[in-house]
Design a protein around this motif. Structure first.
Motif, PDB file in Angstrom:
ATOM      1  N   ALA A   1      10.986  -1.269   1.735  1.00 36.01           N
ATOM      2  CA  ALA A   1      10.022  -2.054   0.952  1.00 36.01           C
ATOM      3  C   ALA A   1      10.393  -2.090  -0.529  1.00 36.01           C
ATOM      4  O   ALA A   1       9.983  -3.000  -1.265  1.00 36.01           O
ATOM      5  CB  ALA A   1       8.618  -1.475   1.128  1.00 36.01           C
TER       6      ALA A   1
ATOM      7  N   ASP B   1       9.186   1.081   5.602  1.00 34.64           N
ATOM      8  CA  ASP B   1       8.570   1.546   4.349  1.00 34.64           C
ATOM      9  C   ASP B   1       9.625   1.839   3.287  1.00 34.64           C
ATOM     10  O   ASP B   1       9.433   1.529   2.102  1.00 34.64           O
ATOM     11  CB  ASP B   1       7.732   2.800   4.605  1.00 34.64           C
ATOM     12  CG  ASP B   1       6.482   2.510   5.423  1.00 34.64           C
ATOM     13  OD1 ASP B   1       6.092   1.328   5.495  1.00 34.64           O
ATOM     14  OD2 ASP B   1       5.910   3.457   6.003  1.00 34.64           O
TER      15      ASP B   1
ATOM     16  N   ASP C   1       8.842   2.250  11.594  1.00 31.86           N
ATOM     17  CA  ASP C   1       7.882   2.131  10.491  1.00 31.86           C
ATOM     18  C   ASP C   1       8.390   2.825   9.231  1.00 31.86           C
ATOM     19  O   ASP C   1       8.203   2.325   8.108  1.00 31.86           O
ATOM     20  CB  ASP C   1       6.528   2.731  10.910  1.00 31.86           C
ATOM     21  CG  ASP C   1       5.833   1.901  11.985  1.00 31.86           C
ATOM     22  OD1 ASP C   1       6.187   0.723  12.127  1.00 31.86           O
ATOM     23  OD2 ASP C   1       4.952   2.454  12.682  1.00 31.86           O
ATOM     24  N   TYR C   2       9.045   3.969   9.418  1.00 28.79           N
ATOM     25  CA  TYR C   2       9.569   4.722   8.273  1.00 28.79           C
ATOM     26  C   TYR C   2      10.682   3.926   7.575  1.00 28.79           C
ATOM     27  O   TYR C   2      10.713   3.830   6.336  1.00 28.79           O
ATOM     28  CB  TYR C   2      10.103   6.073   8.756  1.00 28.79           C
ATOM     29  CG  TYR C   2      10.556   6.992   7.647  1.00 28.79           C
ATOM     30  CD1 TYR C   2       9.641   7.767   6.932  1.00 28.79           C
ATOM     31  CD2 TYR C   2      11.902   7.088   7.298  1.00 28.79           C
ATOM     32  CE1 TYR C   2      10.050   8.602   5.909  1.00 28.79           C
ATOM     33  CE2 TYR C   2      12.319   7.922   6.273  1.00 28.79           C
ATOM     34  CZ  TYR C   2      11.388   8.674   5.592  1.00 28.79           C
ATOM     35  OH  TYR C   2      11.812   9.510   4.570  1.00 28.79           O
TER      36      TYR C   2
END
Length: 516
Positions: free
Chosen positions: A389, A386, A382-383
């Motif tokens: 992104a 992100d 998830d990190y």
């Protein structure tokens, strides 16, 4: 997040650095000789049909024929071919597409030999710049990009960026575009158009329509394999796509580029015109803003992270491999898992930056430090997602495999940025033998005789290593002063920290290197 753009212009082109919070995140090189930029439209000639590949090779003037696959023809390619034939034959005089009857869409599973024939002329757009030994990748599904919208000929569809979530805003933007778009043109509404008024949207769309009219004007007279319509330069493309209120400064080191950038910023965002500044400091612009040092530390096989961990980055033709190492980071058994997670998150942040900085495309495989807890592996995934992104290139990240590897695919449309960070041995110049350093100034003065006396050059500049510059300028009657008395003209001496200690070059009054 504070963003800055630093533009280093030279006779060979421009190098553009994008900084976020003073950290270098993107580096772009725009060469004067590069005629094949993503978005350029050429009048291609079909050289060869390849039924086995369901593709064609197209001559666009590059040393190798460009590649056009059937899936890149676009559904309305028959309308494009019809328009090209009529415009070049003189039977279609209108600049827009109001009077053109559109053809039916081609079959998605059809054959390219059913659409194209050898020596046929077809307008094509550069989708990928030439990379390595390959020629450009093409598309005949033409589009012209603006700041807020993208104009798509031979379509009537209005598409809206999925990043605009509000249904009210999507409806408002759609109504604005429906009221101003011409017939037989589709429009893609970009994310940055959110909240923009009718005037801004209309101006952007009218600019794109004007570009299409230029395309129609040039199409009849353009020779096969030549450019019909060029994309704006890399600097303006970057500004068009990313300029927002986060930008604090844009520094440029050359007056004409400064005026161009300021004019373009005024055109697309007048309230930000004052952030464009002309660099007047005596130090080179990249050195003054600390970019040269960041480039040297960020490129290369090994990239060091804070706290002693480091990345090892290897490149092959098909993929890139990144290995995460904890280095001298130590931890006892109790917090080994937490330590691995911390190092992996630091590495993930740097990997996201490295992909943008080097413009690495294709398949990227990352070997993170092993972690045993599924919750930690998910937190890392998830990190990384992100951090990625912020990347404007299309990309896909897969969760860690059972071997602990994370696979990333990233769009590649131009050659990877490659900076050589290792330096040739200043003593032997890579040969293993050296020329006596005591003869360095003799070599320089012998060249002075040729340049100043025989060639009669004026206002030249000698560029040397900083140590040599200091030696030449030291003392009241310095070596530089002696040259003034000897040659009856003042010779400027300039230091360049990237030079080897025995390296020197001569620049003329236009700051172009004098070839010896």
């Amino acid at each position: 997040m504070v963003k800055e753009l630093i533009i280093d212009s030279s006779p060979a082109g421009a190098t553009i650095a994008l900084l976020q919070d003073k950290q270098l995140v993107e580096l772009h090189k725009e060469q004067v000789s590069n005629n094949y930029t993503v978005g350029d439209i050429y009048l291609g000639r079909v050289k060869k049909i390849m039924p086995g590949l369901n593709a064609a090779f197209i001559d666009v003037g590059y040393e190798k024929d460009a590649f056009l696959h059937y899936l890149d023809l676009g559904p309305q390619v028959q309308s494009l071919l019809k328009l090209t034939k009529q415009v070049r034959g003189g039977s279609y005089q209108t600049k827009l597409l109001d009077d053109l009857k559109l053809e039916a869409d081609i079959n998605k599973s059809g054959k390219i030999s059913e659409v194209l024939t050898k020596n046929q002329l077809i307008p094509v757009q550069i989708a990928k710049e030439p990379i390595s030994t390959k020629g450009p990748r093409l598309s005949s599904d033409l589009s012209i990009a603006g700041r807020y919208v993208v104009l798509v000929p031979f379509s009537d569809v209005i598409s809206i960026s999925k990043k605009i979530k509000s249904n009210t805003e999507r409806t408002r933007l759609r109504k604005i575009v429906e009221g101003i778009k011409p017939a037989n043109f589709g429009v893609i509404i970009r994310t940055v158009s959110e909240g923009k008024g009718v005037t801004e949207m209309q101006k952007d769309l009218l600019d794109l329509i004007s570009k299409w009219e230029s395309f129609m004007t040039r199409l009849p007279a353009t020779d096969p394999s030549k450019k019909i319509l060029g994309e704006i330069d890399r600097t303006s493309t970057l500004l068009r796509d990313i300029l927002n209120a986060d930008f604090q400064h844009i520094y440029v080191n050359e007056n004409s580029i400064f005026e161009e950038v300021r004019s373009y910023v005024h055109e697309i965002s007048p309230d930000l015109e004052n952030i464009v500044r002309l660099h007047k400091h005596r130090d080179p612009i990249f050195e003054h803003y600390g970019i040269e040092k960041q480039i040297k530390s960020a490129f290369g096989k090994t990239v060091n992270l804070a706290g002693g961990a480091y990345l090892v980055i290897e490149h092959t033709e098909a993929l890139h491999v990144i290995d995460v190492n904890s280095g001298n980071r130590t931890a006892n058994k109790e917090n080994q898992e937490d330590n691995a997670l911390q190092v992996n998150k630091e590495a993930a942040r740097e990997i996201a930056r490295q992909l943008r900085l080097r413009d690495m495309g294709g398949i990227v495989v990352v070997d993170f430090i092993d972690m045993h807890k599924p919750t930690n592996r998910k937190e890392l995934f998830d990190y990384l997602r992100d951090e990625m992104a912020h990347d404007r290139a299309k990309h896909t990240i897969l969760p860690p495999s059972k071997f602990g590897l994370v696979q990333i695919t990233r769009q590649r449309v131009r050659p990877e940025m490659n900076i050589v960070t290792s330096e040739v041995c200043p003593t032997c110049n890579g040969t293993g033998t050296i020329r006596s350093s005591i003869l360095l100034l003799d070599d320089i003065e012998n060249n002075f005789n040729y340049i100043l006396v025989e060639q009669n050059e004026k206002n030249i500049t000698l560029v040397v290593h900083p140590y040599i510059e200091a030696y030449i300028k030291k003392g009241l009657i310095s070596r530089q002063m002696k040259w003034y008395f000897k040659y009856s003209q003042w010779i400027k001496v300039k230091a360049n920290p990237s030079y080897q200690i025995t390296e020197f070059r001569f620049m003329n009054a236009k700051d172009e290197e004098i070839k010896l």
